[in-house]
Enzyme design. Structure first.
Site, short mmCIF file in Angstrom:
data_model
loop_
_atom_site.label_atom_id
_atom_site.label_comp_id
_atom_site.label_asym_id
_atom_site.label_seq_id
_atom_site.Cartn_x
_atom_site.Cartn_y
_atom_site.Cartn_z
N CYS A 60 0.83 -1.21 0.00
CA CYS A 60 0.00 0.00 0.00
C CYS A 60 0.87 1.26 0.00
O CYS A 60 1.58 1.53 0.97
CB CYS A 60 -0.90 -0.04 1.23
SG CYS A 60 -1.81 1.48 1.56
N CYS B 80 0.20 3.72 2.86
CA CYS B 80 0.72 3.17 4.12
C CYS B 80 2.21 3.46 4.24
O CYS B 80 2.70 3.84 5.31
CB CYS B 80 0.49 1.65 4.17
SG CYS B 80 -1.24 1.15 4.14
#
Length: 139
Positions: A57, A60
């Site tokens: 991600c 993230c």
């Protein structure tokens, strides 16, 4: 603000998590460690910030350095990171639909939540929580 939705397989997850470790962040590897840390936080009177992330991600990864920095700055809080692909049972239990999702827990119970990599919102919520922990009657 960025969000990622799970669409990867276990084969795509790297063996280590260099983006999510460091500072005072504990990387949760199994449910026993999760339960131990929640118990430890309760005993110590600490609020837990649980970062549900994924190694693939982008948002993230972009917020991880700030999260690590905040863990070093706010020692009165406990910072945990959970890889949603490695601990799918825990992610399902907490109804994580997108990454990153940050849960704020007191005594194991959710008191707040942020979905997405909103750095300003994360810093603001942490400041509010720290300010609310002022000892005595000075609030």
């Amino acid at each position: 603000m960025g969000l990622c939705f799970s669409s990867t397989t276990a084969d795509e997850a790297p063996a280590n998590h260099p983006h999510f470790t460091g500072g005072k962040v504990t990387f949760i590897t199994n449910k026993d460690v999760w339960n131990q840390k929640l118990s430890e936080a309760k005993t110590q009177g600490k609020i837990v910030i649980a970062n549900f992330s994924a190694s693939w991600c982008g948002p993230c990864k972009s917020i991880a350095p700030l999260y690590i920095e905040l863990s070093e700055k706010h020692l009165s809080l406990m910072f945990l990171t959970i890889d949603v692909d490695e601990l799918t049972e825990l992610s399902t239990q907490w109804d994580v639909k997108a990454t990153p999702t940050f849960f704020f827990l007191r005594d194991g119970q959710q008191i707040d939540k942020i979905v997405g990599a909103n750095k300003a919102e994360l810093q603001e919520k942490l400041s509010t929580i720290v300010d609310s922990q002022v000892p005595g009657d000075q609030k």
